[in-house]
Design a protein around this motif. Sequence first.
Motif, short mmCIF file in Angstrom:
data_model
loop_
_atom_site.label_atom_id
_atom_site.label_comp_id
_atom_site.label_asym_id
_atom_site.label_seq_id
_atom_site.Cartn_x
_atom_site.Cartn_y
_atom_site.Cartn_z
N GLY A 79 23.59 8.63 -9.96
CA GLY A 79 24.13 8.81 -8.62
C GLY A 79 25.12 9.95 -8.51
N ASP A 80 25.99 10.10 -9.49
CA ASP A 80 27.02 11.14 -9.42
C ASP A 80 26.41 12.54 -9.49
N VAL A 81 25.50 12.76 -10.44
CA VAL A 81 24.87 14.07 -10.58
C VAL A 81 24.08 14.41 -9.31
N HIS A 82 23.35 13.43 -8.79
CA HIS A 82 22.56 13.64 -7.58
C HIS A 82 23.48 13.98 -6.40
N GLU A 83 24.58 13.26 -6.27
CA GLU A 83 25.50 13.49 -5.16
C GLU A 83 26.16 14.86 -5.25
N TYR A 84 26.68 15.20 -6.44
CA TYR A 84 27.35 16.50 -6.59
C TYR A 84 26.38 17.66 -6.40
N SER A 85 25.15 17.48 -6.87
CA SER A 85 24.14 18.53 -6.69
C SER A 85 23.81 18.70 -5.22
N PHE A 86 23.76 17.58 -4.49
CA PHE A 86 23.49 17.66 -3.06
C PHE A 86 24.61 18.38 -2.33
N ILE A 87 25.85 18.08 -2.71
CA ILE A 87 27.00 18.74 -2.07
C ILE A 87 26.96 20.25 -2.33
N ILE A 88 26.70 20.63 -3.57
CA ILE A 88 26.61 22.05 -3.92
C ILE A 88 25.46 22.71 -3.16
N PHE A 89 24.34 22.01 -3.08
CA PHE A 89 23.19 22.53 -2.34
C PHE A 89 23.55 22.81 -0.88
N MET A 90 24.18 21.85 -0.23
CA MET A 90 24.50 22.01 1.19
C MET A 90 25.55 23.10 1.42
N VAL A 91 26.58 23.13 0.58
CA VAL A 91 27.63 24.15 0.75
C VAL A 91 27.05 25.56 0.57
N CYS A 92 26.30 25.75 -0.51
CA CYS A 92 25.72 27.07 -0.78
C CYS A 92 24.68 27.43 0.27
N SER A 93 23.95 26.44 0.76
CA SER A 93 22.97 26.69 1.81
C SER A 93 23.64 27.18 3.08
N GLN A 94 24.69 26.49 3.51
CA GLN A 94 25.40 26.89 4.72
C GLN A 94 26.06 28.26 4.57
N VAL A 95 26.68 28.47 3.43
CA VAL A 95 27.36 29.76 3.20
C VAL A 95 26.33 30.89 3.16
N TYR A 96 25.21 30.65 2.48
CA TYR A 96 24.19 31.70 2.40
C TYR A 96 23.65 32.06 3.79
N MET A 97 23.34 31.05 4.60
CA MET A 97 22.81 31.33 5.94
C MET A 97 23.82 32.10 6.78
N PHE A 148 20.52 30.92 15.40
CA PHE A 148 20.24 29.61 15.99
C PHE A 148 19.98 28.57 14.90
N LEU A 149 19.14 28.93 13.91
CA LEU A 149 18.82 27.99 12.84
C LEU A 149 20.05 27.62 12.03
N PHE A 150 20.92 28.61 11.78
CA PHE A 150 22.16 28.31 11.04
C PHE A 150 23.05 27.35 11.83
N ILE A 151 23.28 27.65 13.11
CA ILE A 151 24.16 26.81 13.93
C ILE A 151 23.55 25.41 14.10
N PHE A 152 22.24 25.35 14.34
CA PHE A 152 21.57 24.05 14.47
C PHE A 152 21.69 23.27 13.17
N ASN A 153 21.43 23.94 12.04
CA ASN A 153 21.50 23.29 10.73
C ASN A 153 22.89 22.72 10.47
N LEU A 154 23.91 23.51 10.76
CA LEU A 154 25.29 23.06 10.55
C LEU A 154 25.64 21.89 11.46
N ALA A 155 25.27 22.00 12.74
CA ALA A 155 25.61 20.95 13.71
C ALA A 155 24.92 19.64 13.37
N ILE A 156 23.63 19.70 13.05
CA ILE A 156 22.89 18.46 12.76
C ILE A 156 23.35 17.86 11.44
N PHE A 157 23.76 18.70 10.50
CA PHE A 157 24.28 18.17 9.23
C PHE A 157 25.60 17.43 9.46
N LEU A 158 26.49 18.02 10.25
CA LEU A 158 27.77 17.36 10.54
C LEU A 158 27.55 16.04 11.28
#
Length: 251
Positions: free
Chosen positions: A128-146, A177-187
């Motif tokens: 659970g911990d590895v999966h959760e931390y990997s997901f957090i890193i994925f989302m942060v890097c995804s948002q920053v990259y976009m 639009f995709l970045f803003i939509f992605n961020l809004a729906i994620f929040l």
Amino acid sequence: MKHVSISLLGFVAVGFPLFGFLFAIVWSIIYDYDASVRTVCHVSNFLPTISSAIGGFTPQRYIWRICIALQAGLRFMLAFCYYNWHLRIHIGQYQAVYKKVVSFAITCHVIENLALVILSSISSTDNGDVHEYSFIIFMVCSQVYMLVSCILISWTHRSATFKVTAQDVKWLRVKWFLFIFNLAIFLLSVYLYFRHNEYCEPYIYSWFALGEYLTILSNIAFHGLCCVDFQQYSFTVLDTEDISTGRFKDS
């Protein structure tokens, strides 16, 4: 020598996770519905979460992992292509800063892909911990990259060396639009997740799951725009014998 369209590689790269995602959700609904929508507090739901669909059942977990493994190499290749694609533009006195920002964006792209591979290979039930931390890193890097990617393209549009077309403006707006939509729906999904954990209301976990779906789909759509960015680009595969003899033949 042979030419391979980069847009085609990009289409394949986003096609694998899209197929894996759709297969996991549809198969879970058809064959594992009751188990996939069940929660600890036993309230009613109508959709399985992504973690449940890709990590809790077979063959969904294996199809998803295979799809993510197959797309990983292509995504790394596309990251290299984007590095050179951004640097095709010279913006004058700020070129050194621009190059550093490009390097930062591509680093986020690579880390996002690595985190996706890890969280897909190690499910929440495995660790659970590895999966959760990997997901957090994925989302942060995804948002920053976009975000940084959109900023870089906006920056190049103001460059004197770049001739901006109506299509360039259109596709940049789509990316924003995709970045803003992605961020809004994620929040919104984060809010629904914590609301479910706090109050355990009927169907809230399913609305969270729908938010997950839209987050993933908008992420795939954003990366899928590489097919537009690279529509005029291709890889060239050369025969080493032709290189050594100085003979280059199109075939």
